[in-house]
Design an enzyme around this catalytic site. Structure first.
Site, mmCIF file in Angstrom:
data_model
loop_
_atom_site.group_PDB
_atom_site.id
_atom_site.type_symbol
_atom_site.label_atom_id
_atom_site.label_comp_id
_atom_site.label_asym_id
_atom_site.label_seq_id
_atom_site.Cartn_x
_atom_site.Cartn_y
_atom_site.Cartn_z
ATOM 1 N N ARG A 161 1.180 -18.679 -8.027
ATOM 2 C CA ARG A 161 0.010 -17.990 -8.563
ATOM 3 C C ARG A 161 -1.260 -18.639 -8.017
ATOM 4 N NH1 ARG A 161 3.595 -19.034 -12.864
ATOM 5 N NH2 ARG A 161 4.487 -17.146 -13.818
ATOM 6 N N LYS A 185 2.507 -21.806 -15.858
ATOM 7 C CA LYS A 185 2.168 -21.360 -17.205
ATOM 8 C C LYS A 185 2.909 -22.199 -18.246
ATOM 9 C CE LYS A 185 1.005 -16.517 -16.310
ATOM 10 N NZ LYS A 185 1.328 -15.098 -16.654
ATOM 11 N N HIS A 253 -2.353 -11.848 -5.760
ATOM 12 C CA HIS A 253 -1.217 -11.249 -6.453
ATOM 13 C C HIS A 253 -0.357 -10.453 -5.487
ATOM 14 C CE1 HIS A 253 0.399 -11.180 -10.399
ATOM 15 N NE2 HIS A 253 0.383 -9.870 -10.550
ATOM 16 N N ARG A 256 1.775 -12.821 -3.519
ATOM 17 C CA ARG A 256 2.879 -13.323 -4.360
ATOM 18 C C ARG A 256 3.995 -12.285 -4.447
ATOM 19 N NH1 ARG A 256 4.287 -16.652 -8.803
ATOM 20 N NH2 ARG A 256 4.878 -15.583 -10.732
ATOM 21 N N HIS A 279 8.943 -17.705 -13.291
ATOM 22 C CA HIS A 279 9.079 -16.766 -14.397
ATOM 23 C C HIS A 279 9.916 -17.377 -15.515
ATOM 24 C CE1 HIS A 279 8.363 -13.052 -11.612
ATOM 25 N NE2 HIS A 279 7.240 -13.515 -12.127
ATOM 26 N N TYR A 288 11.246 -6.894 -9.155
ATOM 27 C CA TYR A 288 11.216 -6.861 -7.697
ATOM 28 C C TYR A 288 12.412 -6.132 -7.102
ATOM 29 C CZ TYR A 288 7.516 -10.202 -8.370
ATOM 30 O OH TYR A 288 6.358 -10.796 -8.782
#
Length: 307
Positions: A161, A185, A253, A256, A279, A288
């Protein structure tokens, strides 16, 4: 529960919001962007509670109140994505209130919000991605050109990210193992492989670009702004947009998503791509598979006897 004496826009409200902000940042490790969004959503809920009148306090937050708030937002034209995010924010808030004793029961888990339509931005094909990387930063050797080239190469080469890229420090790059250490995150740390072109672009930036911008305040930041501070997310996005405009305009984005798609097209398994992207749920990575139909079709025609 005894009356807390709390009203939405009184001093106690400020204290609760301040404590909730700390909870989001410190205990949950949410990003600054998420913290700002959640606080804005909660302020909207508290405004709805105040507008309802009757001296209602935080102890009166129940399922009917939450549903009424979402219904009012829907009637005002809020999008599905906005309603979904506000539902998520309020669930976290009511959970926090219950944990701290301001609510006897937590109505959040029973609050049903709209499912967000999860779509992916357009991805570059592999030829476009190669062209974008080659064109990034132009032919210049200025610090800006060198940084832009390295930013694009690292974002596409790792799939991280943009905020994670901006948070990289000098010692997060392991050239021997060809990896970067990333803080993602929720303050979850992971190690991500990085390719030779990206490492070469980083080394050129470190040799020729970074020293010309570095100041005493630069610290260990890998990427710097023109004044010597750590590169900001907005500037990194501009690096990508300006570097790719002539070929196939995209943002961090898009790089990515392109990286993830190309990994799957090349035969990578979902679990590995999940780990690379950071993730928390495999369901996020499974998006994806919808853009990897070309690979699946090719495999089918090669392998199925009735193809």
């Amino acid at each position: 529960m005894a009356d807390t004496g709390w009203t939405p826009f009184g001093n106690a409200s400020v204290d609760v919001l301040s404590d909730f902000e700390r909870y989001l940042r410190v205990e949950l490790g949410r990003s600054p962007h998420t913290v700002r969004a959640y606080l804005a959503d909660v302020r909207g809920l508290l405004g709805h509670l105040e507008h309802a009148g009757g001296g209602r306090t935080v102890a009166d937050l129940d399922l009917a109140t939450l549903r009424g708030w979402l219904s009012a937002l829907h009637e005002a034209g809020a999008s599905r994505a906005t309603l979904a995010r506000r539902t998520a924010a309020v669930r976290v808030f009511t959970s926090y209130l219950h944990r701290t004793g301001l609510l006897d029961t937590d109505p959040g888990p029973r609050l049903a919000g709209p499912r967000r339509r999860r779509t992916l931005p357009a991805v570059l094909d592999e030829a476009q991605a190669a062209e974008v990387c080659a064109a990034a930063g132009g032919d210049g050797e200025s610090p800006l050109a060198l940084r832009r080239r390295a930013v694009v190469e690292v974002l596409y080469g790792t799939g991280i990210r943009v905020a994670e890229l901006c948070g990289l420090d000098l010692d997060d790059v392991d050239r021997e193992r060809r990896t970067v250490r990333v803080l993602g995150k929720g303050n979850r740390e992971r190690v991500v492989p990085v390719g030779a072109p990206a490492l070469e672009a980083v080394d050129r930036w470190l040799r020729t670009g970074r020293p010309r911008w570095a100041t005493a305040a630069s610290g260990r930041a890998l990427f710097l702004g023109a004044r010597g501070g750590r590169l900001g997310v907005r500037s990194a996005r501009r690096d990508v947009h300006d570097s790719t405009e002539a070929v196939a305009r995209t943002g961090p984005h898009g790089l990515r998503h392109s990286a993830a798609t190309h990994l799957l097209n090349g035969g990578a398994d979902l679990r590995s791509v999940q780990e690379i992207l950071g993730h928390a749920s495999l369901a996020s990575t499974q998006l994806y598979t919808h853009v990897s139909v070309e690979r699946l079709t090719r495999v089918y025609h090669q392998a199925h006897p009735r193809a």
